[in-house]
Design a protein around this motif. Structure first.
Motif, mmCIF file in Angstrom:
data_model
loop_
_atom_site.group_PDB
_atom_site.id
_atom_site.type_symbol
_atom_site.label_atom_id
_atom_site.label_comp_id
_atom_site.label_asym_id
_atom_site.label_seq_id
_atom_site.Cartn_x
_atom_site.Cartn_y
_atom_site.Cartn_z
ATOM 1 N N ARG A 163 -48.452 -4.795 -36.601
ATOM 2 C CA ARG A 163 -47.683 -3.571 -36.774
ATOM 3 C C ARG A 163 -46.267 -3.701 -36.229
ATOM 4 O O ARG A 163 -45.305 -3.293 -36.874
ATOM 5 N N SER A 164 -46.103 -4.274 -35.055
ATOM 6 C CA SER A 164 -44.757 -4.381 -34.483
ATOM 7 C C SER A 164 -43.861 -5.270 -35.351
ATOM 8 O O SER A 164 -42.677 -4.998 -35.506
ATOM 9 N N HIS A 165 -44.443 -6.304 -35.949
ATOM 10 C CA HIS A 165 -43.662 -7.156 -36.845
ATOM 11 C C HIS A 165 -43.250 -6.379 -38.101
ATOM 12 O O HIS A 165 -42.092 -6.452 -38.527
ATOM 13 N N LEU A 166 -44.183 -5.627 -38.681
ATOM 14 C CA LEU A 166 -43.853 -4.807 -39.846
ATOM 15 C C LEU A 166 -42.792 -3.768 -39.493
ATOM 16 O O LEU A 166 -41.862 -3.538 -40.263
ATOM 17 N N LEU A 167 -42.919 -3.163 -38.333
ATOM 18 C CA LEU A 167 -41.951 -2.163 -37.907
ATOM 19 C C LEU A 167 -40.576 -2.792 -37.695
ATOM 20 O O LEU A 167 -39.552 -2.234 -38.086
ATOM 21 N N GLY A 168 -40.543 -3.956 -37.082
ATOM 22 C CA GLY A 168 -39.266 -4.646 -36.891
ATOM 23 C C GLY A 168 -38.600 -4.966 -38.217
ATOM 24 O O GLY A 168 -37.390 -4.774 -38.387
ATOM 25 N N THR A 169 -39.381 -5.440 -39.176
ATOM 26 C CA THR A 169 -38.840 -5.726 -40.504
ATOM 27 C C THR A 169 -38.345 -4.440 -41.159
ATOM 28 O O THR A 169 -37.266 -4.418 -41.765
ATOM 29 N N ALA A 170 -39.093 -3.371 -41.031
ATOM 30 C CA ALA A 170 -38.703 -2.094 -41.627
ATOM 31 C C ALA A 170 -37.423 -1.555 -40.994
ATOM 32 O O ALA A 170 -36.572 -0.997 -41.691
ATOM 33 N N VAL A 171 -37.257 -1.721 -39.688
ATOM 34 C CA VAL A 171 -36.046 -1.243 -39.018
ATOM 35 C C VAL A 171 -34.822 -1.965 -39.579
ATOM 36 O O VAL A 171 -33.795 -1.348 -39.852
ATOM 37 N N VAL A 172 -34.937 -3.261 -39.779
ATOM 38 C CA VAL A 172 -33.800 -4.006 -40.332
ATOM 39 C C VAL A 172 -33.605 -3.657 -41.807
ATOM 40 O O VAL A 172 -32.470 -3.505 -42.262
ATOM 41 N N ALA B 116 -42.641 -10.985 -52.777
ATOM 42 C CA ALA B 116 -42.560 -9.664 -52.144
ATOM 43 C C ALA B 116 -41.722 -8.697 -52.973
ATOM 44 O O ALA B 116 -42.036 -7.506 -53.046
ATOM 45 N N LEU B 117 -40.669 -9.196 -53.618
ATOM 46 C CA LEU B 117 -39.804 -8.331 -54.404
ATOM 47 C C LEU B 117 -40.246 -8.207 -55.858
ATOM 48 O O LEU B 117 -39.717 -7.388 -56.600
ATOM 49 N N GLY B 118 -41.180 -9.068 -56.274
ATOM 50 C CA GLY B 118 -41.630 -9.021 -57.659
ATOM 51 C C GLY B 118 -40.568 -9.501 -58.633
ATOM 52 O O GLY B 118 -40.372 -8.898 -59.691
ATOM 53 N N ALA C 196 -42.105 0.223 -50.800
ATOM 54 C CA ALA C 196 -41.938 1.553 -50.205
ATOM 55 C C ALA C 196 -40.479 1.802 -49.845
ATOM 56 O O ALA C 196 -39.949 2.903 -50.051
ATOM 57 N N PHE C 197 -39.803 0.779 -49.331
ATOM 58 C CA PHE C 197 -38.389 0.900 -48.979
ATOM 59 C C PHE C 197 -37.541 1.169 -50.223
ATOM 60 O O PHE C 197 -36.701 2.071 -50.241
ATOM 61 N N ILE C 198 -37.774 0.392 -51.271
ATOM 62 C CA ILE C 198 -36.981 0.547 -52.491
ATOM 63 C C ILE C 198 -37.277 1.882 -53.167
ATOM 64 O O ILE C 198 -36.372 2.555 -53.667
ATOM 65 N N ASP C 199 -38.537 2.307 -53.166
ATOM 66 C CA ASP C 199 -38.916 3.557 -53.813
ATOM 67 C C ASP C 199 -38.546 4.798 -53.008
ATOM 68 O O ASP C 199 -38.586 5.909 -53.530
ATOM 69 N N GLY D 248 -56.829 -13.176 -49.720
ATOM 70 C CA GLY D 248 -56.362 -13.939 -48.571
ATOM 71 C C GLY D 248 -54.907 -13.726 -48.222
ATOM 72 O O GLY D 248 -54.356 -14.430 -47.402
ATOM 73 N N GLY D 249 -54.274 -12.747 -48.818
ATOM 74 C CA GLY D 249 -52.858 -12.531 -48.575
ATOM 75 C C GLY D 249 -52.572 -11.195 -47.945
ATOM 76 O O GLY D 249 -51.777 -10.423 -48.481
ATOM 77 N N ILE D 250 -53.180 -10.909 -46.834
ATOM 78 C CA ILE D 250 -52.996 -9.610 -46.186
ATOM 79 C C ILE D 250 -51.543 -9.424 -45.767
ATOM 80 O O ILE D 250 -50.946 -8.384 -46.024
ATOM 81 N N ASP D 251 -50.943 -10.442 -45.149
ATOM 82 C CA ASP D 251 -49.541 -10.338 -44.743
ATOM 83 C C ASP D 251 -48.639 -10.185 -45.956
ATOM 84 O O ASP D 251 -47.703 -9.384 -45.949
ATOM 85 N N ALA D 252 -48.902 -10.952 -47.010
ATOM 86 C CA ALA D 252 -48.087 -10.869 -48.226
ATOM 87 C C ALA D 252 -48.224 -9.489 -48.868
ATOM 88 O O ALA D 252 -47.242 -8.905 -49.325
ATOM 89 N N TYR D 253 -49.451 -8.949 -48.891
ATOM 90 C CA TYR D 253 -49.671 -7.623 -49.460
ATOM 91 C C TYR D 253 -48.895 -6.579 -48.652
ATOM 92 O O TYR D 253 -48.206 -5.727 -49.223
ATOM 93 N N ALA D 254 -48.985 -6.653 -47.341
ATOM 94 C CA ALA D 254 -48.295 -5.681 -46.484
ATOM 95 C C ALA D 254 -46.787 -5.797 -46.646
ATOM 96 O O ALA D 254 -46.082 -4.783 -46.720
ATOM 97 N N ARG D 255 -46.282 -7.012 -46.719
ATOM 98 C CA ARG D 255 -44.842 -7.240 -46.870
ATOM 99 C C ARG D 255 -44.354 -6.663 -48.206
ATOM 100 O O ARG D 255 -43.351 -5.972 -48.269
ATOM 101 N N ARG D 256 -45.099 -6.946 -49.271
ATOM 102 C CA ARG D 256 -44.696 -6.436 -50.581
ATOM 103 C C ARG D 256 -44.771 -4.911 -50.620
ATOM 104 O O ARG D 256 -43.889 -4.250 -51.165
#
Length: 181
Positions: free
Chosen positions: A18-27, A142-144, A71-74, A58-66
């Motif tokens: 979660r903290s990694h996702l939050l850090g990425t989201a903040v940036v 991640a960006l499709g 969510a950011f773009i939308d 097997g791509g939990i991190d990739a799914y969360a990142r995408r």
């Protein structure tokens, strides 16, 4: 998967990532901590609902990142965002949020301001490529989009950041990843 095992696995993932996702989201949001929290919360809900599919692939991190990037773009497409108005002075100022990801490494406010000037997809490409240190292929996933699009968006984004931050230390050009033969 049994519900209790699923819940335990999901809880473990949230505690670890979660903290990694939050850090990425903040940036990604160029320093908007409140929006970053909202985006991460929405991503965690989506991830919980799709936990079975994400773990099978097997791509939990990739799914969360995408999901975070989507969510950011939308975010701007939501009707509630269009009705909000930005003001210079807030009626009250809450304490600044801190995360484990940014507690050790301060993010320059000037850099966040420059990131705000980039379009959302370009900002996402730059952040995922250079802040989270993902490969071109992972960012494309991640960006499709295609790896070529990631390279061009990243190059244009870095060029724009160089224009906006001329007094700062030079932003290194991305290394060429193609085959020279």
């Amino acid at each position: 998967m049994r519900p209790k095992a699923r819940d335990a696995e999901f809880e473990d993932f949230v505690r670890r990532r979660r903290s990694h996702l939050l850090g990425t989201a903040v940036v990604l949001t160029a320093g908007d901590h409140h929006l970053a929290e909202d985006l991460v919360q929405g991503v965690l809900v989506r991830l919980y609902l799709a936990w079975g599919r994400a773990t099978r692939r097997g791509g939990i991190d990739a799914y969360a990142r995408r999901a975070l990037v989507n969510a950011f773009i939308d975010h701007r497409r939501r009707p509630s965002v269009a009705r909000e108005t930005v003001t210079a002075d807030l009626p009250d100022r809450p304490a600044r949020l801190t995360t484990a990801a940014f507690a050790e490494e301060a993010v320059d406010a000037e850099l966040l301001g420059a990131l705000r000037a980039l379009p959302e997809r370009m900002r996402a490409a730059v952040v995922l490529r250079h802040v989270t240190d993902l490969s071109v292929e992972d960012v494309a996933d991640a960006l499709g989009c295609s790896p070529g699009t990631v390279k061009s968006q990243t190059a244009r984004g870095l060029a724009k950041l160089r224009e906006l931050l001329p007094q700062a230390a030079p932003i290194p050009a991305a290394p060429y990843e193609g085959d020279l033969s």
